[in-house]
Structures are given as structure tokens and as C-alpha cells.
Design an enzyme around this catalytic site. Structure first.
Site, short mmCIF file in Angstrom:
data_model
loop_
_atom_site.label_atom_id
_atom_site.label_comp_id
_atom_site.label_asym_id
_atom_site.label_seq_id
_atom_site.Cartn_x
_atom_site.Cartn_y
_atom_site.Cartn_z
N PRO A 5 -11.46 10.08 -4.16
CA PRO A 5 -11.77 11.57 -3.56
C PRO A 5 -11.90 11.52 -2.00
CG PRO A 5 -13.23 10.94 -5.56
CD PRO A 5 -12.47 9.70 -5.17
N GLU A 6 -11.22 12.71 -1.88
CA GLU A 6 -11.02 12.84 -0.18
C GLU A 6 -12.45 13.69 0.16
OE1 GLU A 6 -7.47 12.79 1.99
OE2 GLU A 6 -6.36 11.96 0.37
N LYS A 55 -16.93 10.72 2.93
CA LYS A 55 -16.78 10.53 1.23
C LYS A 55 -18.12 10.04 0.63
CE LYS A 55 -11.92 8.97 1.80
NZ LYS A 55 -11.01 8.05 1.67
N ARG A 261 -2.29 0.56 2.00
CA ARG A 261 -2.24 1.84 1.52
C ARG A 261 -0.76 2.25 1.72
NH1 ARG A 261 -7.10 4.23 1.04
NH2 ARG A 261 -6.08 5.62 -0.45
#
Length: 272
Positions: A5-6, A55, A261
Site C-alpha cells: 500500500p502507498e 507508509k 523494483r
């Protein structure tokens, strides 16, 4: 594919806890048993305030104890109405108030902090575009002198907190910035534009509960194209669109791996 989740999701969770459980005496338990001691410490306390930084979700109780949660990739929350049902699956923590409950499963971090430890957490995080106290100058001091690419720097939570893979890719596309460009090669004006765009996009994410980054003239309705179908639930320019034509110029969207990433960009639109 699971996505961490951002920041907008965490700020929404803080608001949900505040709305549904804030100001109320909370019953805390750990059906899974892994957080039994921590749950016992906050059981019977009032949830006084909620906070979010990047986060990291922080719930403050009336004894100055803070619950710190980092969902990681596998963590998730579920809210419901009382009476509470029997827990399903590995519920790390259940918080129950007079009308609602919240179940936490699979977090990367679930711990209690004292005020000094909470401050230390804030101090090691970069400015969060969703926080009123955020100072983008703090991020610029590092970005403006770094040889590291802006694509990596935006994902470094000690530089900018709350930005994940989607917001990174989309903000850089919207500003026409090559993700491989070293931070020190950006102008202050470019950084200001990226920051302002993150503030806008992430605030919209809080408001609507999903990540939409395309401008009005590039929506499916405006362009006469099919809507995007993807697990993250929003309309985007480049994220997970590798091999597809850029919505602006038609060039094939590229992908690669940067610091472990996946990265997405348009080589024609992102040249500055």
C-alpha cells in the site's frame, strides 16, 4: 501480484480509525496470539488520536502509548460492525469499540511505541506529501546533491515518505522527467513541480480511495478508449502498461528493474 500500500491508503486508514473508533474505550485482543502482550497493554484504553507518516500508521492511546503498524506487502485491515464475528484467519490484532471493530492481518510491523520512539520514527522518514507539516526542502537538500537517480530517490522513504511504485512512475511521467536522471541534475523548479504533483495526486488518492493519475483530457471517456483493468483500480499513464502505446505520443511504454523494483516510463515523453 501483491502491491505494498502507498501513502494514501495509510492516511485513509488513519481517518477510518479516527472516525469509527476515535475517542472511545477500545477492547484489544490478539486472536492469533502473536501480539497478545501488546494488546493487553492497550486493552481498555481510549483511542485518543491517529496519525500517518508515509507508509506507517500510528494510533495514540490515552496513556501516551502508540500502536505502530506497517502493513508491508501482505498486511491488510478489515472494518466491521459489532457484534463482532468469530475471527477468520490469522488476525494479529482486533480493536473493538462501541459500534465498530478493526481486524489487522499479516502486517510487517505491529508494535507499541512510547512518545520518544514515535519521534525517532518520524525523524528517520522523509517529508510526506500528505502531511501538513511536510517540508519539501528537506527532500531537495538530499535530491539536489545526489548522484542517485530520481527514480530511486523517490522510493527511498528517508527522502520522501509514502511514495510507492505507482506514484513514482506516474509523477515522473506527468512531469516529463527521465527516471534515470541523477537527482543533482534536476532543477529546483523540476523538483517543486514533482512535489506539487505528488501532493495533488496523493490527496486525490485519499479522497477517492484509488490511484488515478490521468488528466481529464486523457480519461477513457475523453479519448474513446477502453478503461484500464488492473488490480490497483485506477487510470494511469505508464504503470504496468509496458509494451502498450503511450497515451500521449504512441511510443511503446518501457519497463525495467531499478534497485529491485519494476520501473515504467515512456522514452519519448520523459526526456528531461
Amino acid at each position: 501480484m501483491r502491491i505494498m500500500p502507498e501513502g494514501h491508503t495509510i492516511h485513509r486508514l488513519a481517518a477510518q480509525h479516527r472516525e469509527l473508533l476515535g475517542g472511545r474505550v477500545i477492547h484489544a485482543e490478539s486472536p492469533q496470539g502473536r501480539f497478545a502482550a501488546g494488546a493487553a497493554r492497550i486493552d481498555g484504553r481510549v483511542l485518543r488520536e491517529t496519525d500517518a507518516h508515509g507508509k506507517h500508521l500510528l494510533l495514540g492511546f490515552d496513556d501516551d502509548t502508540w500502536l505502530h503498524v506497517h502493513l508491508g506487502i501482505y498486511g491488510k485491515y478489515a472494518f466491521g460492525l459489532v457484534p463482532v464475528p468469530a475471527p477468520v484467519g490469522a488476525v494479529r490484532l482486533r480493536l473493538t469499540g462501541p459500534g465498530h471493530y478493526a481486524d489487522l492481518r499479516g502486517p510487517n510491523t505491529c508494535e507499541l511505541l512510547d512518545p520518544g520512539e514515535k519521534k525517532a520514527l518520524h525523524d528517520r522518514l522523509g517529508p510526506d506529501p500528505l502531511r501538513a507539516d511536510a517540508d519539501p526542502e528537506l527532500a531537495w537538500r538530499r535530491i539536489g546533491r545526489s548522484r542517485t537517480s530520481i527514480g530511486v530517490l523517490l522510493m527511498d522513504q528517508s527522502v520522501v515518505a509514502g511514495v510507492g511504485n505507482i506514484y513514482r512512475a506516474e509523477a515522473l511521467f506527468r512531469q516529463g522527467v527521465d527516471p534515470a536522471r541523477p537527482g543533482r541534475d534536476l532543477t529546483r523548479e523540476q523538483w517543486a513541480a514533482i512535489w506539487d504533483d505528488l501532493v495533488f495526486l496523493m490527496a486525490e488518492g485519499v479522497r477517492v480511495g484509488r490511484i488515478d493519475t490521468v488528466r481529464p483530457e486523457h480519461t477513457p471517456q475523453a479519448m474513446g478508449r477502453p478503461p484500464r483493468v488492473d488490480g490497483h483500480g485506477g487510470e494511469v499513464y505508464v504503470y504496468r502498461r509496458f509494451g502498450m502505446p503511450c497515451l500521449l505520443c504512441g511510443t511503446e511504454v518501457r519497463t525495467g528493474v531499478l534497485s529491485g523494483r519494476n520501473l515504467f516510463w515512456c522514452p519519448s515523453c520523459q526526456t528531461s
